[in-house]
Design a protein around this motif. Sequence first.
Motif, PDB file in Angstrom:
ATOM      1  N   GLU A   1      50.195  37.815  48.262  1.00 31.35           N
ATOM      2  CA  GLU A   1      50.455  36.611  47.880  1.00 31.35           C
ATOM      3  C   GLU A   1      51.581  36.455  46.774  1.00 31.35           C
ATOM      4  OE1 GLU A   1      46.771  34.703  47.110  1.00 31.35           O
ATOM      5  OE2 GLU A   1      45.960  35.206  49.032  1.00 31.35           O
TER       6      GLU A   1
ATOM      7  N   SER B   1      52.872  38.527  38.035  1.00 29.20           N
ATOM      8  CA  SER B   1      54.144  38.856  38.862  1.00 29.20           C
ATOM      9  C   SER B   1      55.498  38.287  37.933  1.00 29.20           C
ATOM     10  CB  SER B   1      53.919  38.053  40.012  1.00 29.20           C
ATOM     11  OG  SER B   1      53.641  36.980  39.983  1.00 29.20           O
TER      12      SER B   1
ATOM     13  N   ASP C   1      40.994  43.573  46.648  1.00 31.87           N
ATOM     14  CA  ASP C   1      41.241  42.219  46.115  1.00 31.87           C
ATOM     15  C   ASP C   1      42.550  42.352  45.616  1.00 31.87           C
ATOM     16  OD1 ASP C   1      38.535  41.886  46.873  1.00 31.87           O
ATOM     17  OD2 ASP C   1      37.720  42.059  44.952  1.00 31.87           O
ATOM     18  N   ILE C   2      43.123  43.400  44.744  1.00 30.95           N
ATOM     19  CA  ILE C   2      44.266  43.313  44.251  1.00 30.95           C
ATOM     20  C   ILE C   2      45.553  43.289  45.203  1.00 30.95           C
ATOM     21  CG2 ILE C   2      45.948  44.769  42.924  1.00 30.95           C
ATOM     22  CD1 ILE C   2      43.707  45.473  41.138  1.00 30.95           C
TER      23      ILE C   2
ATOM     24  N   GLU D   1      45.263  41.803  48.057  1.00 33.59           N
ATOM     25  CA  GLU D   1      45.486  40.494  48.594  1.00 33.59           C
ATOM     26  C   GLU D   1      46.361  39.721  47.662  1.00 33.59           C
ATOM     27  OE1 GLU D   1      42.172  36.909  49.292  1.00 33.59           O
ATOM     28  OE2 GLU D   1      41.631  38.948  49.945  1.00 33.59           O
ATOM     29  N   LEU D   2      46.118  39.779  46.355  1.00 27.94           N
ATOM     30  CA  LEU D   2      46.941  38.915  45.295  1.00 27.94           C
ATOM     31  C   LEU D   2      48.318  39.403  45.380  1.00 27.94           C
ATOM     32  CD1 LEU D   2      44.190  38.866  42.775  1.00 27.94           C
ATOM     33  CD2 LEU D   2      45.170  37.011  43.837  1.00 27.94           C
TER      34      LEU D   2
ATOM     35  N   GLN E   1      51.209  36.995  43.907  1.00 27.91           N
ATOM     36  CA  GLN E   1      50.583  36.537  42.556  1.00 27.91           C
ATOM     37  C   GLN E   1      50.556  37.561  41.502  1.00 27.91           C
ATOM     38  OE1 GLN E   1      49.361  33.415  41.907  1.00 27.91           O
ATOM     39  NE2 GLN E   1      48.767  32.780  44.028  1.00 27.91           N
ATOM     40  N   LEU E   2      50.432  38.653  42.084  1.00 26.45           N
ATOM     41  CA  LEU E   2      50.476  39.918  40.783  1.00 26.45           C
ATOM     42  C   LEU E   2      51.434  41.031  41.489  1.00 26.45           C
ATOM     43  CD1 LEU E   2      46.350  40.206  40.193  1.00 26.45           C
ATOM     44  CD2 LEU E   2      48.190  38.973  39.024  1.00 26.45           C
TER      45      LEU E   2
ATOM     46  N   LEU F   1      42.702  37.138  39.326  1.00 31.90           N
ATOM     47  CA  LEU F   1      43.893  36.510  38.906  1.00 31.90           C
ATOM     48  C   LEU F   1      43.763  35.849  37.650  1.00 31.90           C
ATOM     49  CD1 LEU F   1      46.609  35.893  39.926  1.00 31.90           C
ATOM     50  CD2 LEU F   1      45.637  33.752  40.996  1.00 31.90           C
TER      51      LEU F   1
ATOM     52  N   VAL G   1      38.228  37.038  43.701  1.00 29.53           N
ATOM     53  CA  VAL G   1      39.586  37.125  43.476  1.00 29.53           C
ATOM     54  C   VAL G   1      40.203  36.216  42.786  1.00 29.53           C
ATOM     55  CG1 VAL G   1      41.706  36.806  44.956  1.00 29.53           C
ATOM     56  CG2 VAL G   1      39.568  38.338  45.986  1.00 29.53           C
ATOM     57  N   THR G   2      39.800  34.963  42.696  1.00 29.50           N
ATOM     58  CA  THR G   2      40.354  33.913  41.978  1.00 29.50           C
ATOM     59  C   THR G   2      40.198  34.470  40.504  1.00 29.50           C
ATOM     60  OG1 THR G   2      39.847  32.103  43.648  1.00 29.50           O
ATOM     61  CG2 THR G   2      40.079  31.502  41.117  1.00 29.50           C
TER      62      THR G   2
END
Length: 251
Positions: free
Chosen positions: A46, A59, A39-40, A42-43, A48-49, A11, A7-8
């Motif tokens: 958050e 984002s 995975d996406i 999750e981001l 992030q995306l 990103l 996941v990291t």
Amino acid sequence: MMKAQRVTAILEYVKEKESVSLDELVDRFGVSKNTIRRDIQELVDEEQLVKVYGGVSISKPLTVPYQDRKVKQFHEKQKLAKLAAEFIEDGDIIFLDSGTTTVELLDFIKYKNITIVTNNLDFTLDASAYPNLNIYSTGGVFERSTRSYVGTESAEVIQKYNFNKAFMASTGLSLDKGITNSSPLETQVKAKVIQKSEQVFILVDHTKFDKYALTTYCNFDDIDYLITDQEPPKAYLTHSEQNQYDVIYPK
């Protein structure tokens, strides 16, 4: 690779590319599309995306990277611009694409008598000092990350013009994906230009080969010249011979 590490890594990869397709992430990380989607998500949760059609994007728009891109590969961009300028003649009606590579063309064409249609804000501003350059802007929505005018309005304006030459940039190109770009809004404009131009020149430095971005705006059979700063992979030279476009690079 553990999930948290993946996941990291996803990103960081998207931050580097700005926009990435799901298929590219699947190929890059060697997992299923469903795993990538989780995975996406999750981001995205958050913040992030953000999801875009067919893929994922950062984002928040980046303003700094344009200046970074302008400096990166500077000498290579100048090589490209000098080669491309050799094809521009007095009386031409050309389209000049957005991007840091096409801006470098000005130094090599500033004393020619030509008509230029562009969505490139920086080129428009820099070229204003040369009255022999007849400049038309596409207008439209201003995209800060690329300092260009994009969207449906720009594409509709381009429909009215006829170009004998178009000089186009690309985020990345590959033999199977074609000529690609990371912004769907820009792709509307680029695709319309390809339709309206007699000759199409693609300007890419050597780092863009065998890479692709979110959207494809044209295929290799739509172009006439591929201009780059050094000899490209042999597969592209063979492909050009088979598909009737010329590859131009410093010999």
